[in-house]
Write a protein that holds these residues in place. Sequence first.
Motif, PDB file in Angstrom:
ATOM      1  N   CYS A  65     -72.198 -16.623  42.683  1.00 22.36           N
ATOM      2  CA  CYS A  65     -71.467 -17.386  41.683  1.00 22.36           C
ATOM      3  C   CYS A  65     -70.262 -18.009  42.387  1.00 22.36           C
ATOM      4  O   CYS A  65     -69.565 -17.349  43.144  1.00 22.36           O
ATOM      5  N   ASN A  67     -67.454 -18.840  41.359  1.00 28.60           N
ATOM      6  CA  ASN A  67     -66.157 -18.534  40.766  1.00 28.60           C
ATOM      7  C   ASN A  67     -65.097 -18.594  41.872  1.00 28.60           C
ATOM      8  O   ASN A  67     -65.171 -17.864  42.843  1.00 28.60           O
ATOM      9  N   HIS A  72     -69.199 -13.761  43.472  1.00 27.61           N
ATOM     10  CA  HIS A  72     -69.962 -12.524  43.326  1.00 27.61           C
ATOM     11  C   HIS A  72     -71.420 -12.883  43.063  1.00 27.61           C
ATOM     12  O   HIS A  72     -71.714 -13.977  42.597  1.00 27.61           O
ATOM     13  N   CYS A  84     -72.315 -18.114  37.012  1.00 25.15           N
ATOM     14  CA  CYS A  84     -72.886 -17.203  36.024  1.00 25.15           C
ATOM     15  C   CYS A  84     -72.344 -17.515  34.637  1.00 25.15           C
ATOM     16  O   CYS A  84     -71.290 -18.142  34.488  1.00 25.15           O
ATOM     17  N   CYS A  87     -68.702 -16.444  33.848  1.00 22.65           N
ATOM     18  CA  CYS A  87     -67.625 -17.245  34.444  1.00 22.65           C
ATOM     19  C   CYS A  87     -67.550 -18.621  33.777  1.00 22.65           C
ATOM     20  O   CYS A  87     -66.467 -19.186  33.657  1.00 22.65           O
TER      21      CYS A  87
END
Length: 96
Positions: A65, A67, A72, A84, A87
Motif C-alpha cells: 500500500c 500510504n 504496508h 488499501c 487508507c
Amino acid sequence: MREDFWSKADYDLLIRLYREGMTTADIARELGRSPAAVATKGSRIGLYALTREELSGPRVSVRDCINPVGPHPFVSPGIHNRTCTECKRSAIFQAA
Ligand SMILES: [Zn+2]
C-alpha cells in the motif's frame, strides 16, 4: 510455531489457501503459525474484506500500500490497485 516476520511467500500462501476455501485452522497448520496469528494477519491485509468475485480475479496478490505515512502489505485485486481500502478512507491519506 513460527512467530517471525511474514515474507511475501507467506502472504502468497495465505491468500492462495484462503482462495481455495481452506479454514483458518488448516491455513495455520500449513504456515506453521497459530490460527490467531493467521486471523490477525489476514484481517490486517484486508483479506477477509474482499468479495468472492474480487478474490477470484487472476491478479489478486499482496502489494505494498502506498500510504505515504507507513507503507504496508495488503491484498490487492489488481495491479492498478495500490492503496488499501482502509487508507483510502483515512483522512491522513486524503490530505496527502
Ligand atoms: Zn493501506
